[in-house]
Design a protein around this motif. Sequence first.
Motif, short mmCIF file in Angstrom:
data_model
loop_
_atom_site.label_atom_id
_atom_site.label_comp_id
_atom_site.label_asym_id
_atom_site.label_seq_id
_atom_site.Cartn_x
_atom_site.Cartn_y
_atom_site.Cartn_z
N ASP A 66 0.82 -1.21 0.00
CA ASP A 66 0.00 0.00 0.00
C ASP A 66 0.86 1.26 0.00
N ALA B 31 1.92 1.69 -3.56
CA ALA B 31 0.82 2.18 -4.40
C ALA B 31 0.59 3.68 -4.23
N MET B 32 1.10 4.26 -3.15
CA MET B 32 1.00 5.71 -2.94
C MET B 32 2.28 6.42 -3.38
N GLY C 227 -2.54 9.13 -5.57
CA GLY C 227 -3.82 8.49 -5.24
C GLY C 227 -4.37 7.68 -6.40
N ARG C 228 -5.63 7.26 -6.22
CA ARG C 228 -6.29 6.47 -7.26
C ARG C 228 -7.06 7.33 -8.25
N GLY C 229 -7.27 8.58 -7.89
CA GLY C 229 -8.27 9.37 -8.61
C GLY C 229 -7.75 10.29 -9.70
N ALA D 260 -2.44 5.35 -9.20
CA ALA D 260 -1.88 4.00 -8.98
C ALA D 260 -2.71 3.26 -7.94
N ILE D 261 -2.67 1.93 -8.03
CA ILE D 261 -3.28 1.04 -7.04
C ILE D 261 -2.45 -0.24 -7.02
N ASP D 262 -2.43 -0.93 -5.89
CA ASP D 262 -1.76 -2.23 -5.93
C ASP D 262 -2.80 -3.33 -6.17
N HIS E 229 -11.50 -0.12 -9.26
CA HIS E 229 -11.36 0.92 -8.23
C HIS E 229 -10.67 2.16 -8.79
#
Lengths: 310, 310
Positions: free
Chosen positions: B73, B76-77, B143-145, B211-213, B224
């Motif tokens: 995590d 991923a950040m 972040g993811r957004g 990004a995301i893991d 997501h």
Amino acid sequence: MGREFQLIQRYLSLYGAGPQVTLGVGDDAAVLNLPPNTELVVSTDALVEGTHFPELTLPEHIATRAIGTATSDLAAMAAEPLAMTIALTLPSADELWLHSFSQGLAKAVQQFSLPLVGGDLTRGPLSVTVTVNGTVPAGRALGRGGARPGDRLCVTHTLGDAAAGLALVSGLWDPDHTLTSDQEQFLEDRFYQPTPRLDWAGWLRDNATAAIDISDGLLADVGHLARASGLGCRLDSSRLPFSAPLATVNRQQRLDWALAGGDDYELAVAVPVGVELPAHLTPVGEFVTGDGVECDYMPGGQSGYDHFGA
Amino acid sequence: MGREFQLIQRYLSLYGAGPQVTLGVGDDAAVLNLPPNTELVVSTDALVEGTHFPELTLPEHIATRAIGTATSDLAAMAAEPLAMTIALTLPSADELWLHSFSQGLAKAVQQFSLPLVGGDLTRGPLSVTVTVNGTVPAGRALGRGGARPGDRLCVTHTLGDAAAGLALVSGLWDPDHTLTSDQEQFLEDRFYQPTPRLDWAGWLRDNATAAIDISDGLLADVGHLARASGLGCRLDSSRLPFSAPLATVNRQQRLDWALAGGDDYELAVAVPVGVELPAHLTPVGEFVTGDGVECDYMPGGQSGYDHFGA
């Protein structure tokens, strides 16, 4: 979107706001901003059903107790609260359970100014792991090892209430109607809703030389404090502070609870002679050269709570 | 000193050193110093026996898997590792178990530069909760957004290996001797010892938009990413990167593992067109206006892993 995520979103994302939160629940991790010139203070505590709270404890009380006990470690370092994360393991995705838990959560988030910025919800035997983050001005964290010979051992507020509350809710103690229902409620609340002494942080950083929170009973925790400071400590049982409800209980019982009962989450601190003590801080002993903890009254056989003890 | 404390001291206090650690295991909380002009990144993950790893998993593997998945995590950040805490719940104080666990712990602490600064050891059903702390330059957390229409969806390294490894160790897959024992070992290691992609942090901060893991399978996690960015995503199954062992497996099986198997802990990232892609970063799709994730191949019935799903 999976049901797990919906539940997490609904129950755990409501309490994550604050000026210190750059990014809260819902991404891979939370992002927090610390005040300048501070250090980060971190502690983690797991509470397991059957070990740390009785079965059938209300979920609201599980939340307040788990968060209160974890946050108490910040108070013991004289730190300011920053944020927390919670890992929750539940046998099933029970909406009623989560609703009640979230009520305790909301109460604790507000009371301790500790936004919830990360959560993990998993199927498994019931347990709650709370990790708290706080800050202290750089170099000012108050550890266990700074007490000096001659320092007074002081405790905040009153001792033994939580152990009495646990005995009440466990049906192990019948106070024989010497207590009012309000007094019984007070004692139960002291077990289910411990109050971390966060409001002492500033005074402690300026005046105390060492601190610990009392989770395992005064004797055991003062033992940690004395050992870390390379000292011994002498306690005077006649000076232990008791609440009005416990003052009516027979002396041996209340001393056992205060000295070996645990769960009070008050602070035991070392304060140099000459420092004026504010209200709710009671001197109960003295640090001395040597080692070990001596007290004029010793509870039968016990010296504190040990999860893996014999 | 209680036995619990002795065990914690012995096994959990060995791995807590580092220039960022002002105060490690052994006080009420740890104290950490962050580099100037950084923000704190925090994530917590619980692994429960039977849910997240098979019963009879080696304690060493429980440690590497728990720490690896939590640390992912941070990757991923696009964060740098700072420190971690672990809450460990064990049915009994088993020295052999703790010894094996500590071997995995030592490996992970060293490999990820993530000192262990706080621990809690409790009696209860087996579970491990890891809370990781990292840092990012202020304002630079990924972040993811942030994905934009036209950005390429890219993944690090190879997919599906961990799901194949889990099938192997669970006895649910017999590769019919098409794999060498080294190849089988590789796949099992990919499940038990996930490699958080921490070494990508600098590149990602400079080049990626989101990004995301990948913990739940590519389809679910890209879902997501797309949802957080307010976009849809189109995947091309023919471009998914596979390791040499999986390249020999029939296409449908390896696509199922990559798209819906989970546990890879590779990164799925959004990269604008025009950015040169380094080795081990493979474009596998494109973000588009709209919503949902489309792929020319969809695994039978599954769209990812949901702990509380039907």
